[in-house]
Design an enzyme around this catalytic site. Structure first.
Site, PDB file in Angstrom:
ATOM      1  N   ASN A  32       0.396   9.711  -0.847  1.00 20.67           N
ATOM      2  CA  ASN A  32       1.774   9.321  -0.508  1.00 20.67           C
ATOM      3  C   ASN A  32       2.785  10.054  -1.381  1.00 20.67           C
ATOM      4  O   ASN A  32       2.550  10.319  -2.559  1.00 20.67           O
ATOM      5  CB  ASN A  32       1.972   7.799  -0.564  1.00 20.67           C
ATOM      6  CG  ASN A  32       1.487   7.133  -1.828  1.00 20.67           C
ATOM      7  OD1 ASN A  32       0.518   7.554  -2.421  1.00 20.67           O
ATOM      8  ND2 ASN A  32       2.174   6.097  -2.239  1.00 20.67           N
ATOM      9  N   GLU A  64       6.721   9.849  -2.380  1.00 20.44           N
ATOM     10  CA  GLU A  64       7.914   8.990  -2.316  1.00 20.44           C
ATOM     11  C   GLU A  64       9.181   9.793  -2.590  1.00 20.44           C
ATOM     12  O   GLU A  64       9.146  10.958  -2.979  1.00 20.44           O
ATOM     13  CB  GLU A  64       7.748   7.825  -3.300  1.00 20.44           C
ATOM     14  CG  GLU A  64       6.555   6.963  -2.912  1.00 20.44           C
ATOM     15  CD  GLU A  64       6.403   5.687  -3.734  1.00 20.44           C
ATOM     16  OE1 GLU A  64       7.062   5.560  -4.789  1.00 20.44           O
ATOM     17  OE2 GLU A  64       5.620   4.822  -3.292  1.00 20.44           O
ATOM     18  N   CYS A 110       3.710   8.263   3.875  1.00 21.07           N
ATOM     19  CA  CYS A 110       2.403   7.698   3.523  1.00 21.07           C
ATOM     20  C   CYS A 110       1.345   8.797   3.418  1.00 21.07           C
ATOM     21  O   CYS A 110       1.465   9.862   4.044  1.00 21.07           O
ATOM     22  CB  CYS A 110       1.955   6.719   4.595  1.00 21.07           C
ATOM     23  SG  CYS A 110       2.910   5.205   4.696  1.00 21.07           S
ATOM     24  N   GLU A 138      -1.638   8.791   4.727  1.00 20.11           N
ATOM     25  CA  GLU A 138      -2.329   9.038   5.999  1.00 20.11           C
ATOM     26  C   GLU A 138      -1.585  10.066   6.844  1.00 20.11           C
ATOM     27  O   GLU A 138      -2.181  10.968   7.427  1.00 20.11           O
ATOM     28  CB  GLU A 138      -2.436   7.743   6.820  1.00 20.11           C
ATOM     29  CG  GLU A 138      -3.276   6.656   6.194  1.00 20.11           C
ATOM     30  CD  GLU A 138      -2.502   5.742   5.251  1.00 20.11           C
ATOM     31  OE1 GLU A 138      -1.526   6.212   4.602  1.00 20.11           O
ATOM     32  OE2 GLU A 138      -2.864   4.564   5.170  1.00 20.11           O
ATOM     33  N   CYS A 192      -0.804   1.279   7.163  1.00 25.10           N
ATOM     34  CA  CYS A 192       0.384   0.572   7.665  1.00 25.10           C
ATOM     35  C   CYS A 192       0.541   0.814   9.177  1.00 25.10           C
ATOM     36  O   CYS A 192      -0.120   1.690   9.766  1.00 25.10           O
ATOM     37  CB  CYS A 192       1.634   1.025   6.908  1.00 25.10           C
ATOM     38  SG  CYS A 192       2.285   2.608   7.458  1.00 25.10           S
ATOM     39  N   CYS A 208       1.416   4.385  10.291  1.00 26.48           N
ATOM     40  CA  CYS A 208       0.278   5.310  10.212  1.00 26.48           C
ATOM     41  C   CYS A 208      -0.724   5.031  11.318  1.00 26.48           C
ATOM     42  O   CYS A 208      -1.345   5.952  11.860  1.00 26.48           O
ATOM     43  CB  CYS A 208      -0.378   5.226   8.836  1.00 26.48           C
ATOM     44  SG  CYS A 208       0.662   5.954   7.561  1.00 26.48           S
TER      45      CYS A 208
HETATM   46  N1  THU Z   1       1.627   3.746   1.732  1.00 24.42           N
HETATM   47  C1  THU Z   1       0.736   4.665   2.203  1.00 24.42           C
HETATM   48  O1  THU Z   1       0.639   5.785   1.689  1.00 24.42           O
HETATM   49  N2  THU Z   1      -0.035   4.316   3.236  1.00 24.42           N
HETATM   50  C2  THU Z   1      -0.004   3.102   3.869  1.00 24.42           C
HETATM   51  O2  THU Z   1      -0.674   2.917   4.860  1.00 24.42           O
HETATM   52  C3  THU Z   1       0.815   2.034   3.323  1.00 24.42           C
HETATM   53  C4  THU Z   1       1.789   2.419   2.293  1.00 24.42           C
HETATM   54  C5  THU Z   1       2.509   4.130   0.628  1.00 24.42           C
HETATM   55  C6  THU Z   1       3.958   4.250   1.011  1.00 24.42           C
HETATM   56  C7  THU Z   1       4.636   4.010  -0.310  1.00 24.42           C
HETATM   57  O3  THU Z   1       4.679   5.231  -1.031  1.00 24.42           O
HETATM   58  C8  THU Z   1       3.697   3.059  -1.039  1.00 24.42           C
HETATM   59  O4  THU Z   1       2.447   3.160  -0.385  1.00 24.42           O
HETATM   60  C9  THU Z   1       4.149   1.604  -1.039  1.00 24.42           C
HETATM   61  O5  THU Z   1       4.420   1.159   0.239  1.00 24.42           O
END
Ligand code: THU
Length: 160
Positions: A62, A64, A73, A75, A112, A115
């Protein structure tokens, strides 16, 4: 009126060590890339490793952003790289792992909703199911044989 029941089936492995060897290897790629995540805001790191049918392993973590919604994310970082660079390859398996600086992640952490929608697009496009394995940093690992178990009743291009 009639009720429609939708069933999802998952398999649960007791630990990373209980996974088949090839999946352990894929998951270890996910663990390695998870630690490269750029997650200064959530302190929640996610790693994704994708096995393609040409034997390539694509990884992503991920990413940010100070403008929170601009982040992405793990994925989707990985799956869009796969789609961009290997558009004709089929995605066979995805391994996911998540860890947090704020709490223990010892239960399977699923992808999530956004994704799941992204993975669905590729499963439909390639007309071949995608195995998805997901875990925290430790503990049990859940497996779905297809994205459909994680996103039943999905929105797809057939309605457009
Ligand atoms: N995140 C992912 O990388 N994948 C997911 O399926 C859920 C959330 C990341 C997004 C963000 O950087 C952090 O996790 C918190 O939500």
């Amino acid at each position: 009126m009639k009720e429609v029941k939708i069933e999802s089936i998952l398999q649960v492995f007791d630990s990373y060590n209980a996974l088949p060897k090839d999946v352990q290897s894929l998951m270890s790629h996910a663990v390695k890339v998870r630690e490269k995540a750029y997650a200064p805001y959530s302190k929640f790191k996610v790693g994704a490793a994708i096995l393609l049918d040409n034997d390539e392993v694509i990884t992503g973590s991920n990413q940010e952003n100070a403008s929170y919604p601009s982040g992405l994310c793990a994925e989707r970082t990985a799956i869009y790289y796969a789609g961009a660079n290997f558009p004709d390859a089929k995605i066979l398996k995805i391994a996911l792992t998540a860890s947090s600086e704020n709490k223990v992640t010892d239960k399977p952490i699923p992808p999530c909703g956004a994704c799941r929608q992204a993975i669905a697009e590729y499963e439909i496009k390639q007309d071949h199911h995608i195995e998805i394995y997901f875990m925290g940093a430790t503990g049990k690992v859940a497996k779905s044989n297809s994205l459909v178990n994680l996103l039943p009743f999905l929105f797809d291009s057939s309605v457009l």
